[in-house]
Write a protein that holds these residues in place. Structure first.
Motif, PDB file in Angstrom:
ATOM      1  N   ILE A  10     -26.852   0.251  12.987  1.00 20.47           N
ATOM      2  CA  ILE A  10     -25.674   0.903  12.398  1.00 20.47           C
ATOM      3  C   ILE A  10     -26.032   1.504  11.039  1.00 20.47           C
ATOM      4  CG2 ILE A  10     -23.380   0.475  11.410  1.00 20.47           C
ATOM      5  CD1 ILE A  10     -23.013  -1.613  13.712  1.00 20.47           C
ATOM      6  N   GLU A  13     -28.105   4.615  11.578  1.00 20.97           N
ATOM      7  CA  GLU A  13     -27.267   5.727  12.030  1.00 20.97           C
ATOM      8  C   GLU A  13     -26.454   6.303  10.882  1.00 20.97           C
ATOM      9  OE1 GLU A  13     -26.501   4.349  16.672  1.00 20.97           O
ATOM     10  OE2 GLU A  13     -24.820   4.375  15.270  1.00 20.97           O
ATOM     11  N   LEU A  14     -25.899   5.425  10.076  1.00 19.10           N
ATOM     12  CA  LEU A  14     -25.093   5.877   8.936  1.00 19.10           C
ATOM     13  C   LEU A  14     -25.961   6.634   7.925  1.00 19.10           C
ATOM     14  CD1 LEU A  14     -22.327   6.002   7.652  1.00 19.10           C
ATOM     15  CD2 LEU A  14     -22.725   3.736   6.693  1.00 19.10           C
ATOM     16  N   GLN A  15     -27.159   6.136   7.687  1.00 21.82           N
ATOM     17  CA  GLN A  15     -28.087   6.833   6.781  1.00 21.82           C
ATOM     18  C   GLN A  15     -28.368   8.246   7.289  1.00 21.82           C
ATOM     19  OE1 GLN A  15     -29.493   5.923   3.789  1.00 21.82           O
ATOM     20  NE2 GLN A  15     -30.252   8.006   3.759  1.00 21.82           N
ATOM     21  N   SER A  17     -26.482  10.026   9.284  1.00 17.77           N
ATOM     22  CA  SER A  17     -25.242  10.794   9.207  1.00 17.77           C
ATOM     23  C   SER A  17     -24.972  11.257   7.775  1.00 17.77           C
ATOM     24  CB  SER A  17     -24.085   9.935   9.731  1.00 17.77           C
ATOM     25  OG  SER A  17     -22.899  10.672   9.789  1.00 17.77           O
ATOM     26  N   VAL A  18     -25.095  10.346   6.825  1.00 23.92           N
ATOM     27  CA  VAL A  18     -24.812  10.666   5.423  1.00 23.92           C
ATOM     28  C   VAL A  18     -25.804  11.705   4.891  1.00 23.92           C
ATOM     29  CG1 VAL A  18     -24.848   9.682   3.084  1.00 23.92           C
ATOM     30  CG2 VAL A  18     -23.585   8.539   4.912  1.00 23.92           C
ATOM     31  N   GLY A 131     -21.318  12.908  13.137  1.00 22.67           N
ATOM     32  CA  GLY A 131     -20.863  11.702  13.833  1.00 22.67           C
ATOM     33  C   GLY A 131     -20.681  12.020  15.294  1.00 22.67           C
ATOM     34  N   THR A 143     -25.326   7.903  18.665  1.00 21.97           N
ATOM     35  CA  THR A 143     -24.965   6.572  18.202  1.00 21.97           C
ATOM     36  C   THR A 143     -24.884   5.578  19.360  1.00 21.97           C
ATOM     37  OG1 THR A 143     -23.280   5.288  16.998  1.00 21.97           O
ATOM     38  CG2 THR A 143     -22.488   7.135  18.320  1.00 21.97           C
ATOM     39  N   LEU A 150     -19.065   5.895  14.076  1.00 18.40           N
ATOM     40  CA  LEU A 150     -19.970   6.548  13.136  1.00 18.40           C
ATOM     41  C   LEU A 150     -19.230   7.583  12.295  1.00 18.40           C
ATOM     42  CD1 LEU A 150     -22.803   6.854  11.985  1.00 18.40           C
ATOM     43  CD2 LEU A 150     -23.312   8.454  13.860  1.00 18.40           C
ATOM     44  N   GLN A 153     -17.104   5.640   9.688  1.00 20.87           N
ATOM     45  CA  GLN A 153     -17.942   5.101   8.610  1.00 20.87           C
ATOM     46  C   GLN A 153     -18.383   6.214   7.666  1.00 20.87           C
ATOM     47  OE1 GLN A 153     -20.906   3.477  11.161  1.00 20.87           O
ATOM     48  NE2 GLN A 153     -19.689   1.671  11.669  1.00 20.87           N
ATOM     49  N   THR A 154     -18.791   7.340   8.223  1.00 16.55           N
ATOM     50  CA  THR A 154     -19.205   8.483   7.414  1.00 16.55           C
ATOM     51  C   THR A 154     -18.029   9.015   6.609  1.00 16.55           C
ATOM     52  OG1 THR A 154     -20.865   9.027   9.089  1.00 16.55           O
ATOM     53  CG2 THR A 154     -20.351  10.737   7.478  1.00 16.55           C
TER      54      THR A 154
END
Length: 185
Positions: A10, A13-15, A17-18, A131, A143, A150, A153-154
């Protein structure tokens, strides 16, 4: 996989996405919110929860911020902004809000996966977030997370980045913001 391994996926994935967020989007949104009157925030489901967290930080940063649908939320006016967090950009209730806000002269910001959506097209300002959509029946490889996790979270990270930029532009500090933190807990 165990829980720790899932958590690491997670985070990765967030890294990813950001890292795709646009600096200009954060800057433009911070400027718009700083020069606006009241800020109204809305979203459905988990996107709405991220919006509630954003409205709280806006209030703590000194903005008159409201969550649409609460009993103490005033009317929107021409100098105000409506921020809609929506993955699909097609949630009917949010479409109606955007149309109403525009009819009253307020600016509408869409923070969305789909700028080509109805809300994306209605909005005065559109921020495209990376996302995955809620419906991943096409087999999204973006994801492993369910539905639009995702994106949500983003969305929260983007909202927090906007707050940090607003704080920097106004000389706001965490200590001053804490003075507006709820104290009837």
């Amino acid at each position: 996989m165990n829980t720790v391994e899932y958590a690491q996926v997670i985070i990765n994935e967030l890294q990813s996405s950001v890292s795709q967020l646009g600096e200009a989007d954060t800057e433009q949104m911070a400027d718009l919110l700083l020069r606006s009157g009241k800020v109204f925030v809305a979203g459905a489901g988990r996107s709405g929860l991220m919006g509630r967290a954003f409205a709280m930080r806006l209030m703590q940063a000194g903005k008159d911020a409201y969550v649409v649908g609460e009993t103490i939320t005033p009317g929107i006016a021409a100098e105000d902004v409506l921020v809609l967090g929506t993955g699909s950009g097609e949630t009917q209730g949010l479409v109606s809000m955007a149309e109403k806000a525009q009819s009253l002269g307020a600016a509408v910001v869409a923070v969305t996966l789909t700028p080509e959506s109805t809300i994306g097209q209605l909005a005065d300002y559109t921020v495209k977030l990376p996302g995955a959509p809620k419906d991943q029946t096409g087999g999204s490889s973006i994801t492993i997370q369910p539905m639009a996790s995702l994106f949500e979270q983003t969305l929260l990270v983007f909202y927090d980045a906007v707050i940090l930029r607003m704080m920097e532009k106004t000389g706001q500090t965490t200590q001053r913001m804490f003075g507006k933190h709820a104290n009837l807990e």
